[in-house]
Design a protein around this motif. Structure first.
Motif, PDB file in Angstrom:
ATOM      1  N   VAL A 155       0.846  -1.204   0.000  1.00  0.00           N
ATOM      2  CA  VAL A 155       0.000   0.000   0.000  1.00  0.00           C
ATOM      3  C   VAL A 155       0.877   1.249   0.000  1.00  0.00           C
ATOM      4  O   VAL A 155       0.648   2.202  -0.747  1.00  0.00           O
ATOM      5  N   THR A 156       1.915   1.210   0.835  1.00  0.00           N
ATOM      6  CA  THR A 156       2.817   2.362   0.956  1.00  0.00           C
ATOM      7  C   THR A 156       3.614   2.609  -0.317  1.00  0.00           C
ATOM      8  O   THR A 156       3.721   3.747  -0.790  1.00  0.00           O
ATOM      9  N   THR A 157       4.182   1.546  -0.880  1.00  0.00           N
ATOM     10  CA  THR A 157       5.012   1.737  -2.073  1.00  0.00           C
ATOM     11  C   THR A 157       4.176   2.117  -3.293  1.00  0.00           C
ATOM     12  O   THR A 157       4.649   2.855  -4.163  1.00  0.00           O
ATOM     13  N   ALA A 158       2.941   1.637  -3.362  1.00  0.00           N
ATOM     14  CA  ALA A 158       2.076   2.030  -4.478  1.00  0.00           C
ATOM     15  C   ALA A 158       1.883   3.550  -4.477  1.00  0.00           C
ATOM     16  O   ALA A 158       1.915   4.198  -5.532  1.00  0.00           O
ATOM     17  N   ARG A 159       1.734   4.093  -3.299  1.00  0.00           N
ATOM     18  CA  ARG A 159       1.567   5.545  -3.158  1.00  0.00           C
ATOM     19  C   ARG A 159       2.892   6.273  -3.398  1.00  0.00           C
ATOM     20  O   ARG A 159       2.945   7.276  -4.125  1.00  0.00           O
ATOM     21  N   LEU A 160       3.965   5.748  -2.786  1.00  0.00           N
ATOM     22  CA  LEU A 160       5.275   6.399  -2.900  1.00  0.00           C
ATOM     23  C   LEU A 160       5.786   6.407  -4.330  1.00  0.00           C
ATOM     24  O   LEU A 160       6.241   7.450  -4.827  1.00  0.00           O
ATOM     25  N   GLU A 181       9.288  10.814   4.915  1.00  0.00           N
ATOM     26  CA  GLU A 181       8.780  10.338   6.197  1.00  0.00           C
ATOM     27  C   GLU A 181       7.257  10.280   6.203  1.00  0.00           C
ATOM     28  O   GLU A 181       6.664   9.312   6.701  1.00  0.00           O
ATOM     29  N   GLU A 182       6.628  11.295   5.640  1.00  0.00           N
ATOM     30  CA  GLU A 182       5.168  11.315   5.590  1.00  0.00           C
ATOM     31  C   GLU A 182       4.633  10.191   4.706  1.00  0.00           C
ATOM     32  O   GLU A 182       3.623   9.563   5.022  1.00  0.00           O
ATOM     33  N   GLU A 183       5.303   9.913   3.606  1.00  0.00           N
ATOM     34  CA  GLU A 183       4.851   8.878   2.680  1.00  0.00           C
ATOM     35  C   GLU A 183       4.928   7.477   3.285  1.00  0.00           C
ATOM     36  O   GLU A 183       4.105   6.617   2.982  1.00  0.00           O
ATOM     37  N   ILE A 184       5.932   7.242   4.138  1.00  0.00           N
ATOM     38  CA  ILE A 184       6.141   5.889   4.672  1.00  0.00           C
ATOM     39  C   ILE A 184       5.773   5.784   6.153  1.00  0.00           C
ATOM     40  O   ILE A 184       6.062   4.775   6.796  1.00  0.00           O
ATOM     41  N   ARG A 185       5.121   6.787   6.689  1.00  0.00           N
ATOM     42  CA  ARG A 185       4.813   6.838   8.121  1.00  0.00           C
ATOM     43  C   ARG A 185       4.083   5.585   8.621  1.00  0.00           C
ATOM     44  O   ARG A 185       4.327   5.106   9.721  1.00  0.00           O
ATOM     45  N   ASP A 186       3.174   5.031   7.811  1.00  0.00           N
ATOM     46  CA  ASP A 186       2.375   3.899   8.273  1.00  0.00           C
ATOM     47  C   ASP A 186       3.120   2.569   8.200  1.00  0.00           C
ATOM     48  O   ASP A 186       2.548   1.514   8.486  1.00  0.00           O
ATOM     49  N   CYS A 187       4.395   2.577   7.843  1.00  0.00           N
ATOM     50  CA  CYS A 187       5.188   1.343   7.804  1.00  0.00           C
ATOM     51  C   CYS A 187       5.907   1.042   9.122  1.00  0.00           C
ATOM     52  O   CYS A 187       6.522  -0.001   9.262  1.00  0.00           O
ATOM     53  N   GLY A 188       5.866   1.967  10.060  1.00  0.00           N
ATOM     54  CA  GLY A 188       6.572   1.738  11.315  1.00  0.00           C
ATOM     55  C   GLY A 188       8.064   2.024  11.185  1.00  0.00           C
ATOM     56  O   GLY A 188       8.644   1.830  10.115  1.00  0.00           O
ATOM     57  N   LEU A 189       8.659   2.480  12.278  1.00  0.00           N
ATOM     58  CA  LEU A 189      10.091   2.848  12.282  1.00  0.00           C
ATOM     59  C   LEU A 189      10.403   3.780  11.117  1.00  0.00           C
ATOM     60  O   LEU A 189      11.493   3.738  10.549  1.00  0.00           O
ATOM     61  N   PHE A 190       9.435   4.617  10.758  1.00  0.00           N
ATOM     62  CA  PHE A 190       9.534   5.373   9.507  1.00  0.00           C
ATOM     63  C   PHE A 190      10.672   6.385   9.490  1.00  0.00           C
ATOM     64  O   PHE A 190      11.245   6.655   8.437  1.00  0.00           O
ATOM     65  N   ARG A 191      10.997   6.947  10.637  1.00  0.00           N
ATOM     66  CA  ARG A 191      12.074   7.939  10.644  1.00  0.00           C
ATOM     67  C   ARG A 191      13.424   7.297  10.302  1.00  0.00           C
ATOM     68  O   ARG A 191      14.185   7.823   9.493  1.00  0.00           O
ATOM     69  N   ASN A 192      13.706   6.168  10.936  1.00  0.00           N
ATOM     70  CA  ASN A 192      14.972   5.489  10.666  1.00  0.00           C
ATOM     71  C   ASN A 192      15.004   4.934   9.239  1.00  0.00           C
ATOM     72  O   ASN A 192      16.026   5.017   8.545  1.00  0.00           O
ATOM     73  N   LYS A 193      13.869   4.397   8.783  1.00  0.00           N
ATOM     74  CA  LYS A 193      13.797   3.869   7.419  1.00  0.00           C
ATOM     75  C   LYS A 193      13.987   4.987   6.399  1.00  0.00           C
ATOM     76  O   LYS A 193      14.690   4.816   5.396  1.00  0.00           O
TER      77      LYS A 193
END
Length: 215
Positions: free
Chosen positions: A51-56, A75-87
């Motif tokens: 879901v996240t990568t489809a949007r990103l 960060e906003e695009e991947i926020r719902d993936c967890g650990l988003f800041r480090n990722k």
């Protein structure tokens, strides 16, 4: 049950027969998208990552585009993936290296992949196997659990299990077997409540009896 070479061969045969048509759960179009998806998959479900990568990837699907997007927006695009800041930090750093050292392309080299921020041995193996069709076995939690329960490759660390699987499985089946073990772990050999009564491997699994319900 003593797990002999013959039993391991039977385990592999059954896995291949049951899961022969399975494909990677992550959705991607090229090695770069796969790399980003696998980085995002840490402590996150493949369904959520898709879901996240489809949007990103609608907004930024190349290292250059992600760098242009900027850290805060990523960060906003991947926020719902967890650990988003480090990722997000690792993805930005990886994209910078890809642009500066590899012309924006993902290197088809195991050692070079491991040098990228956020890329460990498991991620590098996935990219080599799935992205570049190279023989490799990535050991995630499912592969680790199933391998140990079957005694196909017993070990206390992912590396030990990986090395054991490389000995037990013919090299031309490494990449496919990686997916077989993952799907078996998701569908049948679950962490808390393995479905041993429905398992096609129950007769050749030394731990199946431990999970059978009492009469």
């Amino acid at each position: 049950m003593r797990v002999t070479k013959k039993i391991k061969e039977e385990q592999i045969r059954i896995l291949g027969e049951v899961y022969k048509d399975t494909k990677p759960a992550l959705i991607f179009r090229n090695p770069f998208e796969l790399l980003i998806a696998v980085i995002l998959s840490a402590q996150c479900t493949d369904k959520r990552v898709n879901v996240t990568t489809a949007r990103l990837f609608q907004k930024a699907a190349t290292p250059e585009a992600i760098l242009s997007l900027g850290l805060a927006a990523l960060e906003e695009e991947i926020r719902d993936c967890g650990l988003f800041r480090n990722k997000a930090k690792n993805i930005m750093a990886t994209c910078q290296i890809l642009c500066e050292q590899y012309g924006g392309e993902v290197p088809a080299d195991f050692a070079k992949l491991q040098e990228l921020p956020g890329v460990g041995r498991k991620t590098a193996n996935v990219v080599m196997s799935v992205g570049f069709n190279a023989p490799a076995i990535a050991v995630d939690t499912h592969v680790f659990r199933v391998s140990n329960r079957l005694k196909l490759a017993a070990g206390d660390t992912p590396l030990a299990v990986e090395q054991g699987l490389m000995k037990a499985i013919p090299k031309d089946k490494w990449s496919a077997a990686h997916h077989w073990l993952i799907w078996h772990g998701r569908n049948i050999c679950k962490a808390r409540k393995p479905l041993c009564g429905k398992c096609p491997l129950a007769d050749v699994c030394p731990t199946a009896i431990d999970f059978q319900p009492s009469p």
